[in-house]
Scaffold this motif. Structure first.
Motif, PDB file in Angstrom:
ATOM      1  N   UNK A 125       0.809  -1.217   0.000  1.00  0.00           N
ATOM      2  CA  UNK A 125       0.000   0.000   0.000  1.00  0.00           C
ATOM      3  C   UNK A 125       0.849   1.277   0.000  1.00  0.00           C
ATOM      4  N   UNK A 126       2.170   1.121  -0.104  1.00  0.00           N
ATOM      5  CA  UNK A 126       3.055   2.284  -0.070  1.00  0.00           C
ATOM      6  C   UNK A 126       3.801   2.480  -1.368  1.00  0.00           C
ATOM      7  N   UNK A 127       5.077   2.783  -1.260  1.00  0.00           N
ATOM      8  CA  UNK A 127       5.876   3.153  -2.420  1.00  0.00           C
ATOM      9  C   UNK A 127       6.092   2.012  -3.412  1.00  0.00           C
ATOM     10  N   UNK A 128       5.914   0.765  -2.980  1.00  0.00           N
ATOM     11  CA  UNK A 128       6.143  -0.366  -3.875  1.00  0.00           C
ATOM     12  C   UNK A 128       4.877  -1.031  -4.378  1.00  0.00           C
ATOM     13  N   UNK A 129       3.748  -0.359  -4.241  1.00  0.00           N
ATOM     14  CA  UNK A 129       2.475  -1.031  -4.562  1.00  0.00           C
ATOM     15  C   UNK A 129       2.329  -1.409  -6.041  1.00  0.00           C
ATOM     16  N   UNK A 130       3.109  -0.774  -6.914  1.00  0.00           N
ATOM     17  CA  UNK A 130       3.036  -1.120  -8.338  1.00  0.00           C
ATOM     18  C   UNK A 130       4.222  -1.985  -8.783  1.00  0.00           C
ATOM     19  N   UNK A 131       5.032  -2.432  -7.829  1.00  0.00           N
ATOM     20  CA  UNK A 131       6.221  -3.220  -8.165  1.00  0.00           C
ATOM     21  C   UNK A 131       6.019  -4.669  -7.746  1.00  0.00           C
ATOM     22  N   UNK A 132       6.248  -5.602  -8.671  1.00  0.00           N
ATOM     23  CA  UNK A 132       6.104  -7.011  -8.308  1.00  0.00           C
ATOM     24  C   UNK A 132       7.314  -7.524  -7.531  1.00  0.00           C
ATOM     25  N   UNK A 133       8.467  -6.865  -7.703  1.00  0.00           N
ATOM     26  CA  UNK A 133       9.671  -7.211  -6.943  1.00  0.00           C
ATOM     27  C   UNK A 133      10.306  -5.922  -6.446  1.00  0.00           C
ATOM     28  N   UNK A 134      10.574  -5.852  -5.140  1.00  0.00           N
ATOM     29  CA  UNK A 134      11.178  -4.638  -4.595  1.00  0.00           C
ATOM     30  C   UNK A 134      12.093  -4.987  -3.434  1.00  0.00           C
ATOM     31  N   UNK A 135      12.938  -4.037  -3.089  1.00  0.00           N
ATOM     32  CA  UNK A 135      13.803  -4.142  -1.917  1.00  0.00           C
ATOM     33  C   UNK A 135      13.548  -2.904  -1.069  1.00  0.00           C
ATOM     34  N   UNK A 136      13.158  -3.105   0.175  1.00  0.00           N
ATOM     35  CA  UNK A 136      12.909  -2.017   1.121  1.00  0.00           C
ATOM     36  C   UNK A 136      14.119  -1.899   2.032  1.00  0.00           C
ATOM     37  N   UNK A 137      14.731  -0.709   2.083  1.00  0.00           N
ATOM     38  CA  UNK A 137      15.951  -0.503   2.865  1.00  0.00           C
ATOM     39  C   UNK A 137      15.777   0.719   3.770  1.00  0.00           C
ATOM     40  N   UNK A 138      15.497   0.518   5.058  1.00  0.00           N
ATOM     41  CA  UNK A 138      15.446   1.649   5.986  1.00  0.00           C
ATOM     42  C   UNK A 138      16.836   2.003   6.501  1.00  0.00           C
ATOM     43  N   UNK A 139      17.168   3.285   6.421  1.00  0.00           N
ATOM     44  CA  UNK A 139      18.471   3.785   6.857  1.00  0.00           C
ATOM     45  C   UNK A 139      18.287   4.546   8.154  1.00  0.00           C
ATOM     46  N   UNK A 140      18.542   3.887   9.262  1.00  0.00           N
ATOM     47  CA  UNK A 140      18.392   4.518  10.562  1.00  0.00           C
ATOM     48  C   UNK A 140      19.634   4.319  11.390  1.00  0.00           C
ATOM     49  N   UNK A 141      19.440   3.985  12.661  1.00  0.00           N
ATOM     50  CA  UNK A 141      20.581   3.667  13.519  1.00  0.00           C
ATOM     51  C   UNK A 141      21.390   2.545  12.902  1.00  0.00           C
ATOM     52  N   UNK A 142      20.701   1.602  12.283  1.00  0.00           N
ATOM     53  CA  UNK A 142      21.335   0.537  11.514  1.00  0.00           C
ATOM     54  C   UNK A 142      20.801   0.555  10.094  1.00  0.00           C
ATOM     55  N   UNK A 143      21.103  -0.474   9.339  1.00  0.00           N
ATOM     56  CA  UNK A 143      20.562  -0.641   7.991  1.00  0.00           C
ATOM     57  C   UNK A 143      20.055  -2.067   7.866  1.00  0.00           C
ATOM     58  N   UNK A 144      18.806  -2.196   7.498  1.00  0.00           N
ATOM     59  CA  UNK A 144      18.223  -3.522   7.308  1.00  0.00           C
ATOM     60  C   UNK A 144      17.597  -3.576   5.927  1.00  0.00           C
ATOM     61  N   UNK A 145      16.877  -4.646   5.642  1.00  0.00           N
ATOM     62  CA  UNK A 145      16.252  -4.765   4.336  1.00  0.00           C
ATOM     63  C   UNK A 145      15.122  -5.779   4.343  1.00  0.00           C
ATOM     64  N   UNK A 146      14.198  -5.601   3.415  1.00  0.00           N
ATOM     65  CA  UNK A 146      13.105  -6.553   3.227  1.00  0.00           C
ATOM     66  C   UNK A 146      12.937  -6.800   1.738  1.00  0.00           C
ATOM     67  N   UNK A 147      12.917  -8.059   1.349  1.00  0.00           N
ATOM     68  CA  UNK A 147      12.809  -8.460  -0.048  1.00  0.00           C
ATOM     69  C   UNK A 147      11.349  -8.785  -0.346  1.00  0.00           C
ATOM     70  N   UNK A 148      10.749  -8.032  -1.254  1.00  0.00           N
ATOM     71  CA  UNK A 148       9.341  -8.240  -1.586  1.00  0.00           C
ATOM     72  C   UNK A 148       9.157  -8.867  -2.947  1.00  0.00           C
ATOM     73  N   UNK A 149       8.302  -9.884  -3.004  1.00  0.00           N
ATOM     74  CA  UNK A 149       7.985 -10.557  -4.260  1.00  0.00           C
ATOM     75  C   UNK A 149       6.502 -10.903  -4.284  1.00  0.00           C
TER      76      UNK A 149
END
Length: 310
Positions: A125-149
């Motif tokens: 429902x956010x920035x990747x709602x039109x993408x069938x494959x995406x990588x979400x990378x939050x840059x905060x105190x650390x750096x993590x990631x979520x792989x969306x398919x």
């Protein structure tokens, strides 16, 4: 009205909501995590907050929540519902899903990793709602990631897929909290940028936001610190897109709030690095700090849908 409980547990505070079937947050609340009082108190605070949300749903909508979704930091086994480890909150092998279900009178509970849960919301429902494959990378105190398919997040075989922050981008560099040298998190997180800028400018209180402002004002020292972080981030993202071939890379967290100061040089740095790879769209996250709570609601509704079709 049909609703679920959505709870996003952070290191210092919790965001919670009652979420409708369309993802709308019908009621929202916040509460300190209380980690200074110890692990047992933190767990009781989480359970008590969930129970209060259940009661709020009964009072407001005349019905009990159908399920609950909870996002927590650290290592999470989403299959067993065990919060395996959290350095911030001090627990190990905590059967959080079972404890929550018992406190809530037996309603089903879905447990998720905080970043993957936020990524789920950004993907649907956010920035990747039109993408069938995406990588979400939050840059905060650390750096993590979520792989969306395909509208879902890949947890990996052991619940640790997407840990882009621990790709080594500067071999032999600064030691990371994970023990490796030169991890992306150690050189390009908001904490790393703030630390480097504080050292350069001589103000121990300076942080990444101050560095970004100095970049915008034309400070050459800040520009050097900033570009160093951008180059490291571009190296990490290029490795990720080589492996994953995402359509979209979604950047969130505190550094993303710098807007064009981050995104303009980052897009150019990634463009300069790709050869055979397809250049992805690199976009800011759309949901802000509501992403975890929205994602927790989606986890709960997904759980109910799975039970109906099982």
């Amino acid at each position: 009205m049909k609703h679920v409980i959505a709870l996003d547990v952070g290191g210092t505070g919790m965001k919670a909501a009652l979420a409708g079937a369309d993802g709308t947050l019908l009621y929202e609340a916040r509460r300190p995590t209380g980690r200074e009082r110890g692990t047992a108190a933190v767990v009781e605070t989480i359970l008590g907050f969930a129970a209060d949300l259940r009661d709020a749903g009964r009072e407001r909508f005349g019905s009990t929540a159908l399920a609950a979704g909870v996002a927590v930091p650290g290592i999470v086994d989403e299959t067993t519902g065990i919060a395996t480890y959290s350095a911030n909150l001090g627990w190990r092998d905590l059967p959080l899903r079972t404890l929550l279900s018992e406190r809530l009178g037996g309603v089903p509970v879905a447990l998720g990793h905080d970043v993957r849960t936020g990524g789920l919301a950004e993907g649907r429902i956010g920035a990747g709602r039109d993408a069938d494959r995406f990588l979400f990378v939050p840059l905060g105190t650390g750096i993590a990631g979520a792989i969306g398919t395909g509208g879902r997040i890949e947890a990996g075989a052991h619940g640790s897929a997407g840990e882009i922050g621990h790709i080594v981008v500067r071999p032999g560099g600064r030691r990371c909290g994970c023990g490796q040298l030169g991890c992306l998190e150690a050189v390009a997180s908001a904490a790393a940028v703030g630390r480097d800028w504080a050292e350069v400018c001589g103000d121990p209180q300076a942080g990444a936001v101050d560095c970004a402002k100095a970049v915008e004002s034309g400070d050459a020292r800040a520009q050097e610190v900033w570009q160093g972080a951008v180059d490291a981030l571009a190296d990490g993202l290029t490795t990720a897109l080589t492996l994953l071939d995402p359509h979209t890379i979604i950047i969130g967290g505190g550094l993303a709030e710098a807007g064009a100061t981050l995104f303009a040089p980052l897009r150019e740095a990634v463009r300069a690095r790709v050869t055979f790879q397809h250049l992805p769209s690199i976009v800011p996250a759309a949901l802000g700090d509501a992403a975890g709570c929205l994602g927790a609601g989606l986890l709960a509704w997904d759980l109910l849908a799975t039970e109906v079709t099982a």
